[in-house]
Write an enzyme that holds these catalytic residues in place. Structure first.
Site, PDB file in Angstrom:
ATOM      1  N   ASP A 188      77.389  11.714 -29.083  1.00  0.00           N
ATOM      2  CA  ASP A 188      77.836  12.515 -27.942  1.00  0.00           C
ATOM      3  C   ASP A 188      79.233  12.054 -27.551  1.00  0.00           C
ATOM      4  O   ASP A 188      79.618  10.906 -27.815  1.00  0.00           O
ATOM      5  CB  ASP A 188      76.887  12.388 -26.748  1.00  0.00           C
ATOM      6  CG  ASP A 188      77.200  13.425 -25.682  1.00  0.00           C
ATOM      7  OD1 ASP A 188      76.935  14.620 -25.921  1.00  0.00           O
ATOM      8  OD2 ASP A 188      77.747  13.053 -24.632  1.00  0.00           O
TER       9      ASP A 188
ATOM     10  N   GLU B 130      82.494  12.545 -24.351  1.00  0.00           N
ATOM     11  CA  GLU B 130      82.990  13.073 -23.075  1.00  0.00           C
ATOM     12  C   GLU B 130      84.483  13.332 -23.256  1.00  0.00           C
ATOM     13  O   GLU B 130      85.166  12.586 -23.954  1.00  0.00           O
ATOM     14  CB  GLU B 130      82.751  12.087 -21.925  1.00  0.00           C
ATOM     15  CG  GLU B 130      81.288  11.748 -21.679  1.00  0.00           C
ATOM     16  CD  GLU B 130      80.437  12.965 -21.350  1.00  0.00           C
ATOM     17  OE1 GLU B 130      80.988  13.945 -20.816  1.00  0.00           O
ATOM     18  OE2 GLU B 130      79.225  12.940 -21.659  1.00  0.00           O
TER      19      GLU B 130
ATOM     20  N   HIS C 282      81.804  13.797 -15.928  1.00  0.00           N
ATOM     21  CA  HIS C 282      81.656  12.425 -16.446  1.00  0.00           C
ATOM     22  C   HIS C 282      82.061  11.331 -15.460  1.00  0.00           C
ATOM     23  O   HIS C 282      81.647  10.179 -15.599  1.00  0.00           O
ATOM     24  CB  HIS C 282      82.430  12.249 -17.756  1.00  0.00           C
ATOM     25  CG  HIS C 282      83.882  12.625 -17.674  1.00  0.00           C
ATOM     26  ND1 HIS C 282      84.794  11.962 -16.885  1.00  0.00           N
ATOM     27  CD2 HIS C 282      84.575  13.607 -18.318  1.00  0.00           C
ATOM     28  CE1 HIS C 282      85.987  12.496 -17.047  1.00  0.00           C
ATOM     29  NE2 HIS C 282      85.890  13.514 -17.894  1.00  0.00           N
TER      30      HIS C 282
ATOM     31  N   HIS D 243      77.307  12.546 -16.568  1.00  0.00           N
ATOM     32  CA  HIS D 243      77.217  12.507 -18.022  1.00  0.00           C
ATOM     33  C   HIS D 243      77.835  11.220 -18.551  1.00  0.00           C
ATOM     34  O   HIS D 243      78.887  10.783 -18.093  1.00  0.00           O
ATOM     35  CB  HIS D 243      77.950  13.712 -18.633  1.00  0.00           C
ATOM     36  CG  HIS D 243      77.193  14.986 -18.475  1.00  0.00           C
ATOM     37  ND1 HIS D 243      76.738  15.718 -19.547  1.00  0.00           N
ATOM     38  CD2 HIS D 243      76.786  15.661 -17.359  1.00  0.00           C
ATOM     39  CE1 HIS D 243      76.111  16.793 -19.106  1.00  0.00           C
ATOM     40  NE2 HIS D 243      76.130  16.780 -17.783  1.00  0.00           N
TER      41      HIS D 243
ATOM     42  N   ASP E 267      73.610  10.318 -23.037  1.00  0.00           N
ATOM     43  CA  ASP E 267      73.338  11.652 -23.595  1.00  0.00           C
ATOM     44  C   ASP E 267      72.899  11.565 -25.057  1.00  0.00           C
ATOM     45  O   ASP E 267      72.033  12.327 -25.501  1.00  0.00           O
ATOM     46  CB  ASP E 267      74.583  12.530 -23.480  1.00  0.00           C
ATOM     47  CG  ASP E 267      74.847  12.955 -22.038  1.00  0.00           C
ATOM     48  OD1 ASP E 267      74.032  12.608 -21.176  1.00  0.00           O
ATOM     49  OD2 ASP E 267      75.861  13.631 -21.795  1.00  0.00           O
TER      50      ASP E 267
END
Length: 843
Positions: free
Chosen positions: A8, A10, A60, A156, A161
């Site tokens: 994952d 960001e 985030h 997040h 995640d």
């Protein structure tokens, strides 16, 4: 054993191409079969100065300051590639993360993509959508269906995640685990809030109201039916939804509410009606001829507005006591609208005749020879006010007192034929300021010339059926800092008559007239950016860099875009709406119009918003065209092709003398009865029956089932964008300011510093070219190519072919045109006795 890696990221924004956004957090968790190995690759990354936008930060929560001094993606890419090499990579919403990762690798000129590095890539979101039978699902919702704890996910985080993705993935693969049929409710139900749509705008001059917030789907019963605000029940509770079968829905892509029709499900952007009217008014009043009036206005703040008379002291001393005249009653009454209040009183000086030598051919195509040309220089006309006796002069020579005015025509033709400012400075030994002053003069002359001749436009189109084409052309203007490749997107929307080539409207989304400093200041001070766009005071303008990227198509977003340092960029929605409002006003007496527009969602919205009455009355038959190299071949299957061939063969057999046009109309009729949906679109397209044509398919912007079928078929057979395509090609080829940025020979990237011009000059040159093209440029080359011998028709301009004029004008005519001289001749001298005054000198 299968090696899985769950990944994952960001990021600073939603797209690495549109906004040059970067990865700031990446996490990879390794599993063998269904068990974690303990190997984790987790790093925050320095985005090299790129800041997170507001939406990304809310997701985030990573501050830009925290990333300063950290390793860049270039520093860690080898470790990252080594970690994921030859693994089975699993990502929730893989398309998003892969787009960013591949963009980072591309910046390093890495030869492979992530998919090439890994053995296999799986999107857990697509797996979940297939498992649950839904079109859309979030990671949180998918986890909740399996009872996976997401309480730690307040914001997040790439590592969290990726961990949740791993848990979800193995649940999805396990058929023994039964998920919930729907996502459990997490948030407490909130009471319904009263949210209003943008209010109607009342025009102070006409008293009419404008409200463009209604369903734009012409095949819906709500088409043109204005939405109403929510109502209350008897007990005081608020009813859900809006009146007239509408509701407000949320758009994640635009981060704003959309107006959604309950009857057909179509959603459209909400429009600020006042801002729309302001943009229409700005464009429609670009040129306003100032009618001269008596100068004796006696304004206290303006000493020059006073006029005096003198009482003589004696016959020898005539100029005696100075006495101020009272304000004249004619000070606000124009000399053309009230000719009975004024009289002509001679010239300021006699007309001059100036001879100069030029080298040009005696006839077209001949050898250039030296010859003497005599030019008449008109003196200014004296006018006397009959009420107060004040005299004033009206200039009849527009180039009066111009510096090196004899070179105006040469400079004009240079600009209209792709000459460069620096080259013109060197060739004519002129400074840049002089040339830009000349452009301003050319612009004013073009507007005055077009304004005068356009008075007959309503009469020229009153008995014609027009086939129009509409499209948008994009330019980049990098004039703030040539060392920084951050240009401003400039968009030109044009509507052209396919038959005559006449360009009715060609407007650009740049406002160089309004006070951009005050507007930007008010936008900041009142925190307008915190409001939804349709509630802002200046909703028609782009007032932040975050909004600039959506003004240009994907192909133009190769670099980060920015607002112009001066002037105002107009939102595309309002620019296109205003364009069609102007077009509607120009063509209000045309009995029937067929409008063909490029496949553009903004153009579709604007046509539905501006022309609902014309579409309902069948004054307008509008279609969107999808055209590409593959044409309709990509949409016609074998069964349809065989059917069309059979229909054509039967027609030829039954009617041996049938024309190609009649066969074409019949084939279009077959396709009209078999419309189809393409992709995920709700709309039904009409596929072209001609595989050889670039025209692939057409989308009717009207209820064609209930329209005159003969006119619908006629519209389909005449479908084309060649009018506007030709106009845009001329702009690109003839105006240097509008040329595409050059492409580097080494890395195939555009050098955007090439277009280092103030958009103001781009706007003015487009308007100058439009007028020059309409009234001065002929189709002589086309005639010479298509006709031989003595049967050639005479060359004509678009204005002549439209029936607006019968005269072929030249650059000299355009630059020497004086609207005041024409008005004085019409009103005071009335040279043409057998025509109404508004038609004098047109032919």
């Amino acid at each position: 054993m299968t090696k899985y890696v769950f990944l994952d990221t960001e990021t600073t924004g939603l797209d690495p191409h549109k906004g040059n956004h970067r990865i700031i957090d990446v996490a990879c968790i390794e599993y063998e079969n269904s068990a974690p190995t303990g190997n984790v690759f987790k790093l925050n990354i320095n985005p090299e100065g790129k800041k997170s936008n507001k939406g990304a930060f809310l997701v985030h929560g990573i501050l830009d300051e925290e990333l300063v001094g950290l390793p860049t993606f270039k520093d860690i890419h080898e470790q990252f590639i080594s970690f994921i090499k030859d693994c089975h990579l699993v990502i929730f919403n893989a398309a998003f993360d892969l787009k960013f990762l591949n963009a980072e690798l591309n910046r390093l000129n890495f030869p492979s993509t992530v998919s090439d590095i890994c053995a296999e890539v799986t999107c857990a979101m697509e797996l979940a959508k297939s498992k649950f039978g839904v079109r859309k699902i979030s990671q949180d919702a998918a986890c909740l269906r399996y009872g996976i704890d997401i309480s730690a996910r307040t914001t997040h985080s790439a590592e969290l995640d990726a961990s949740l993705c791993a848990q979800l993935f193995f649940k999805l693969l396990d058929d023994t685990v039964e998920p919930l049929k729907s996502t459990p409710q997490q948030n407490q139900h909130t009471p319904t809030k009263a949210i209003s749509i943008p209010r109607s705008y009342k025009n102070k001059e006409t008293g009419l109201y404008t409200q463009l917030n209604f369903c734009k789907n012409p095949e819906c019963n709500n088409f043109g039916v204005v939405a109403k605000n929510a109502t209350y029940k008897v007990n005081g509770e608020l009813n859900r939804g809006l009146g007239n079968e509408y509701k407000l829905t949320w758009s994640d892509d635009k981060s704003e509410r959309m107006l959604t029709c309950k009857l057909c499900g179509h959603s459209t952007t909400m429009i600020h009606n006042r801002c729309f009217e302001l943009e229409v008014n700005r464009l429609s009043t670009v040129y306003q001829h100032v009618e001269p009036t008596c100068p004796n206005k006696a304004i206290p703040a303006d000493p020059k507005s006073f006029r005096y008379y003198y009482i003589p002291h004696s016959p020898e001393q005539r100029r005696g006591t100075k006495v101020q005249k009272p304000r004249c009653k004619n000070s606000n009454k124009g000399i053309y609208s009230h000719p009975e209040l004024y009289k002509l009183d001679g010239k300021t000086q006699p007309n001059k005749y100036i001879g100069h030598t030029v080298i040009k051919p005696l006839k077209k195509g001949g050898k250039p020879v030296k010859q003497m040309v005599v030019e008449e220089r008109l003196a200014s006309q004296n006018i006397t006010c009959l009420a107060c006796g004040s005299k004033f002069a009206v200039k009849q020579n527009p180039a009066n007192r111009h510096y090196r005015d004899l070179e105006n025509v040469t400079l004009f033709k240079d600009l209209m034929n792709k000459d460069i400012i620096n080259r013109m400075m060197d060739k004519h030994n002129l400074g840049a300021k002089v040339i830009y002053d000349k452009i301003n003069f050319f612009y004013e002359q073009a507007l005055a010339f077009d304004h005068y001749h356009s008075e007959l436009l309503e009469h020229a189109v009153a008995r014609r059926e027009l086939n129009l084409s509409t499209d948008r052309q994009f330019y980049l203007s990098n004039w703030g800092d040539h060392d920084m490749p951050k240009p401003t997107p400039i968009v030109n929307t044009s509507s052209v008559d396919n038959e005559s080539g006449f360009v009715f409207v060609s407007n650009v989304n740049f406002d160089f007239i309004s006070d951009f400093k005050e507007i930007n200041k008010e936008h900041r001070e009142k925190k307008e950016q915190e409001k939804f766009p349709y509630y802002r005071r200046y909703a028609q303008y782009v007032l932040s860099n975050d909004e600039v990227n959506v003004q240009a198509p994907e192909a133009e977003r190769t670099v980060e875009l920015q607002m112009p340092p001066k002037g105002l960029l107009v939102q595309q929605t309002y620019s296109v709406l205003a364009h069609f409002a102007l077009l509607k006003e120009k063509l209000k007496y045309c009995p029937r119009i067929r409008l063909y527009a490029d496949n553009d969602s903004g153009i579709k919205l604007a046509i539905g918003a501006i022309f609902p009455d014309w579409i309902a009355n069948e004054t307008l038959y509008a279609f969107q065209i999808s055209a590409d190299k593959a044409g309709s071949a990509q949409y016609l299957d074998e069964t349809t092709t065989e059917h069309l061939n059979k229909v054509e063969a039967e027609l030829i057999k039954e009617y041996p003398d049938i024309s190609k046009a009649e066969i074409k109309a019949r084939l279009w009729q077959e396709q009209l009865a078999n419309r189809m949906r393409v992709g995920n679109a709700k709309s039904e397209w009409i596929i072209s029956p001609n595989k050889e044509s670039r025209l692939g398919m057409l989308l009717p912007l009207g209820d064609v089932k209930n329209m005159n079928q003969y006119q619908v078929i006629k519209s389909l057979t005449n479908a084309s964008l060649h009018g506007v395509d030709n106009w845009f090609q001329i702009l690109r080829r003839h105006v240097n300011f509008l040329e595409r940025p050059v492409t580097s020979a080494t890395n195939s990237k555009r050098w955007n510093a090439y277009a280092g011009y103030n958009p103001e000059w781009m706007v003015k040159l487009i308007e100058i070219k439009r007028v020059y093209f309409n009234y001065c440029m002929t189709n002589e080359r086309t005639i010479n190519r298509n006709f031989k011998g003595n049967n050639k028709p005479k060359p004509s301009t678009p204005a002549m072919r439209l029936g607006l004029t019968r005269k072929l004008y030249t650059a000299e005519d355009l630059l020497s045109f004086s609207l005041d001289k024409v008005r004085i001749d019409e009103v005071y001298r009335n040279k043409t006795e057998h025509k109404p005054s508004f038609m004098n000198n047109r032919f």
